[in-house]
Design a protein around this motif. Structure first.
Motif, PDB file in Angstrom:
ATOM      1  N   TYR A  40      68.975  75.341 105.152  1.00  0.00           N
ATOM      2  CA  TYR A  40      70.189  75.944 104.620  1.00  0.00           C
ATOM      3  C   TYR A  40      70.516  77.274 105.282  1.00  0.00           C
ATOM      4  CZ  TYR A  40      69.009  72.531 101.041  1.00  0.00           C
ATOM      5  OH  TYR A  40      68.665  71.376 100.397  1.00  0.00           O
ATOM      6  N   ASP A  41      69.824  77.651 106.343  1.00  0.00           N
ATOM      7  CA  ASP A  41      70.068  78.929 107.006  1.00  0.00           C
ATOM      8  C   ASP A  41      71.362  78.873 107.810  1.00  0.00           C
ATOM      9  OD1 ASP A  41      67.696  79.722 105.955  1.00  0.00           O
ATOM     10  OD2 ASP A  41      66.642  79.935 107.851  1.00  0.00           O
ATOM     11  N   LEU A  42      72.156  79.915 107.650  1.00  0.00           N
ATOM     12  CA  LEU A  42      73.428  80.027 108.357  1.00  0.00           C
ATOM     13  C   LEU A  42      73.402  81.288 109.210  1.00  0.00           C
ATOM     14  CD1 LEU A  42      75.549  79.363 105.196  1.00  0.00           C
ATOM     15  CD2 LEU A  42      75.354  77.788 107.093  1.00  0.00           C
ATOM     16  N   ALA A  43      73.802  81.186 110.460  1.00  0.00           N
ATOM     17  CA  ALA A  43      73.891  82.349 111.341  1.00  0.00           C
ATOM     18  C   ALA A  43      75.342  82.524 111.748  1.00  0.00           C
ATOM     19  CB  ALA A  43      73.014  82.158 112.580  1.00  0.00           C
ATOM     20  N   ILE A  44      75.815  83.751 111.672  1.00  0.00           N
ATOM     21  CA  ILE A  44      77.172  84.077 112.096  1.00  0.00           C
ATOM     22  C   ILE A  44      77.046  85.065 113.241  1.00  0.00           C
ATOM     23  CG2 ILE A  44      79.369  85.098 111.408  1.00  0.00           C
ATOM     24  CD1 ILE A  44      78.127  84.237 108.472  1.00  0.00           C
ATOM     25  N   ILE A  45      77.625  84.723 114.373  1.00  0.00           N
ATOM     26  CA  ILE A  45      77.557  85.587 115.546  1.00  0.00           C
ATOM     27  C   ILE A  45      78.884  86.319 115.667  1.00  0.00           C
ATOM     28  CG2 ILE A  45      77.207  85.694 118.030  1.00  0.00           C
ATOM     29  CD1 ILE A  45      75.706  83.012 117.797  1.00  0.00           C
ATOM     30  N   GLY A  46      78.835  87.631 115.599  1.00  0.00           N
ATOM     31  CA  GLY A  46      80.024  88.463 115.720  1.00  0.00           C
ATOM     32  C   GLY A  46      80.257  89.272 114.462  1.00  0.00           C
ATOM     33  N   GLY A  47      80.279  90.581 114.588  1.00  0.00           N
ATOM     34  CA  GLY A  47      80.430  91.460 113.440  1.00  0.00           C
ATOM     35  C   GLY A  47      81.779  92.136 113.365  1.00  0.00           C
ATOM     36  N   GLY A  48      82.815  91.464 113.863  1.00  0.00           N
ATOM     37  CA  GLY A  48      84.175  91.980 113.719  1.00  0.00           C
ATOM     38  C   GLY A  48      84.771  91.496 112.406  1.00  0.00           C
ATOM     39  N   PHE A  49      86.111  91.515 112.317  1.00  0.00           N
ATOM     40  CA  PHE A  49      86.781  91.107 111.089  1.00  0.00           C
ATOM     41  C   PHE A  49      86.383  89.702 110.644  1.00  0.00           C
ATOM     42  CE2 PHE A  49      90.124  94.129 112.674  1.00  0.00           C
ATOM     43  CZ  PHE A  49      89.941  95.074 111.677  1.00  0.00           C
ATOM     44  N   SER A  50      86.440  88.737 111.553  1.00  0.00           N
ATOM     45  CA  SER A  50      86.166  87.338 111.197  1.00  0.00           C
ATOM     46  C   SER A  50      84.716  87.133 110.777  1.00  0.00           C
ATOM     47  CB  SER A  50      86.475  86.414 112.373  1.00  0.00           C
ATOM     48  OG  SER A  50      87.833  86.481 112.698  1.00  0.00           O
ATOM     49  N   GLY A  51      83.780  87.743 111.491  1.00  0.00           N
ATOM     50  CA  GLY A  51      82.370  87.570 111.161  1.00  0.00           C
ATOM     51  C   GLY A  51      82.002  88.176 109.823  1.00  0.00           C
ATOM     52  N   LEU A  82      74.893  88.434 112.990  1.00  0.00           N
ATOM     53  CA  LEU A  82      74.415  89.056 114.220  1.00  0.00           C
ATOM     54  C   LEU A  82      75.562  89.808 114.894  1.00  0.00           C
ATOM     55  CD1 LEU A  82      72.491  85.973 115.654  1.00  0.00           C
ATOM     56  CD2 LEU A  82      71.518  87.911 114.428  1.00  0.00           C
ATOM     57  N   GLN A  83      75.339  91.071 115.203  1.00  0.00           N
ATOM     58  CA  GLN A  83      76.335  91.889 115.892  1.00  0.00           C
ATOM     59  C   GLN A  83      75.637  92.597 117.034  1.00  0.00           C
ATOM     60  OE1 GLN A  83      79.104  92.489 116.829  1.00  0.00           O
ATOM     61  NE2 GLN A  83      80.124  94.270 115.998  1.00  0.00           N
ATOM     62  N   THR A 137      72.998  75.956 110.780  1.00  0.00           N
ATOM     63  CA  THR A 137      74.415  76.038 111.145  1.00  0.00           C
ATOM     64  C   THR A 137      74.673  77.397 111.772  1.00  0.00           C
ATOM     65  OG1 THR A 137      75.010  74.625 109.282  1.00  0.00           O
ATOM     66  CG2 THR A 137      76.776  75.923 110.265  1.00  0.00           C
ATOM     67  N   THR A 138      75.381  77.400 112.897  1.00  0.00           N
ATOM     68  CA  THR A 138      75.756  78.636 113.565  1.00  0.00           C
ATOM     69  C   THR A 138      77.267  78.682 113.684  1.00  0.00           C
ATOM     70  OG1 THR A 138      73.699  78.630 114.822  1.00  0.00           O
ATOM     71  CG2 THR A 138      75.465  80.031 115.645  1.00  0.00           C
ATOM     72  N   ILE A 139      77.838  79.797 113.263  1.00  0.00           N
ATOM     73  CA  ILE A 139      79.287  79.994 113.334  1.00  0.00           C
ATOM     74  C   ILE A 139      79.531  81.141 114.302  1.00  0.00           C
ATOM     75  CG2 ILE A 139      81.359  80.597 112.033  1.00  0.00           C
ATOM     76  CD1 ILE A 139      79.811  79.531 109.528  1.00  0.00           C
ATOM     77  N   CYS A 140      80.344  80.887 115.314  1.00  0.00           N
ATOM     78  CA  CYS A 140      80.619  81.891 116.329  1.00  0.00           C
ATOM     79  C   CYS A 140      81.978  82.533 116.048  1.00  0.00           C
ATOM     80  CB  CYS A 140      80.603  81.238 117.703  1.00  0.00           C
ATOM     81  SG  CYS A 140      80.773  82.421 119.025  1.00  0.00           S
ATOM     82  N   THR A 141      81.982  83.856 115.824  1.00  0.00           N
ATOM     83  CA  THR A 141      83.226  84.572 115.556  1.00  0.00           C
ATOM     84  C   THR A 141      83.421  85.715 116.548  1.00  0.00           C
ATOM     85  OG1 THR A 141      82.195  86.101 113.993  1.00  0.00           O
ATOM     86  CG2 THR A 141      83.067  84.055 113.091  1.00  0.00           C
ATOM     87  N   ILE A 142      82.863  85.550 117.732  1.00  0.00           N
ATOM     88  CA  ILE A 142      82.982  86.626 118.718  1.00  0.00           C
ATOM     89  C   ILE A 142      84.422  86.717 119.202  1.00  0.00           C
ATOM     90  CG2 ILE A 142      80.589  86.535 119.471  1.00  0.00           C
ATOM     91  CD1 ILE A 142      81.515  84.904 121.895  1.00  0.00           C
ATOM     92  N   GLY A 143      84.781  87.900 119.608  1.00  0.00           N
ATOM     93  CA  GLY A 143      86.133  88.121 120.123  1.00  0.00           C
ATOM     94  C   GLY A 143      86.238  87.686 121.567  1.00  0.00           C
ATOM     95  N   THR A 144      87.385  87.950 122.133  1.00  0.00           N
ATOM     96  CA  THR A 144      87.618  87.600 123.531  1.00  0.00           C
ATOM     97  C   THR A 144      87.842  88.881 124.323  1.00  0.00           C
ATOM     98  OG1 THR A 144      89.980  87.371 123.154  1.00  0.00           O
ATOM     99  CG2 THR A 144      88.640  85.381 122.964  1.00  0.00           C
ATOM    100  N   ARG A 145      87.558  88.819 125.586  1.00  0.00           N
ATOM    101  CA  ARG A 145      87.802  89.933 126.490  1.00  0.00           C
ATOM    102  C   ARG A 145      88.624  89.418 127.654  1.00  0.00           C
ATOM    103  NH1 ARG A 145      81.740  91.968 126.362  1.00  0.00           N
ATOM    104  NH2 ARG A 145      81.884  93.245 124.516  1.00  0.00           N
ATOM    105  N   PRO A 146      89.474  90.280 128.204  1.00  0.00           N
ATOM    106  CA  PRO A 146      90.236  89.855 129.388  1.00  0.00           C
ATOM    107  C   PRO A 146      89.295  89.576 130.552  1.00  0.00           C
ATOM    108  CG  PRO A 146      91.094  91.919 128.489  1.00  0.00           C
ATOM    109  CD  PRO A 146      89.813  91.620 127.771  1.00  0.00           C
TER     110      PRO A 146
END
Length: 170
Positions: A40-51, A82-83, A137-146
């Protein structure tokens, strides 16, 4: 007929006990102990608004539905955020990032700042320091860069992005 009613309840209780025993045996045979504890462990990658929003919603949802799943121990439900930067919500002031970190931690989220994910597998996330974080389960919420190529071009850019006309021409 009342004698059969009492026997029916006892029989159902014995059947439920037997099913629990079989489920436990199945779990031991087919799911290694590490998998059973991290299912049942969940990992969220990205500590911005969405994460931050995703981590908060998930931990609140798990707390709300836990009463419907009494056989799932609370320590089996884990949300990790994770941030890779030193704090959450880099778009906002430091004070708000610290407040978000404090709020999520108080609600049971394992917040890890300065933790860069380097590889995501089926059951784990590899961190830059060599640590493996087990996650079903891993959810990726990282942003984008140009793209770095944009910086070397001689066309107008705004905040690292190509400026386009209303018809999207350059």
């Amino acid at each position: 007929t009342s004698a059969y009613i009492g026997q029916g309840k006892a029989m159902r209780a014995r059947l439920r006990a037997r099913l629990r025993e079989w489920a436990a045996r199945f779990r031991r045979w087919f799911m290694p102990e590490t998998t059973a504890k991290t299912i049942y462990d969940l990992a969220i990658i990205g500590g911005g608004f969405s994460g931050v929003e995703t981590a908060g919603e998930l931990v609140d949802c798990l707390a709300g539905i836990h009463r419907y799943y009494p056989r799932v121990a609370k320590d089996e439900l884990k949300v990790t955020l994770l941030q890779d930067l030193p704090r959450l919500l880099p778009e906002l002031s430091e004070r708000l990032g610290v407040a978000a970190h404090r709020s999520l931690s108080a609600r049971g989220v394992d917040v890890r700042t300065g933790a860069r994910a380097t590889c995501v597998g089926a059951r784990a996330v590899a961190l830059a320091g060599g640590e493996m974080l087990h996650a079903a389960t891993t959810i990726c919420t990282i942003g984008t860069r140009p793209n770095a190529l944009v910086e070397r071009m001689t066309i107008p850019v705004e905040r690292g992005r190509i400026v386009v006309n209303p018809d999207l021409s350059v």
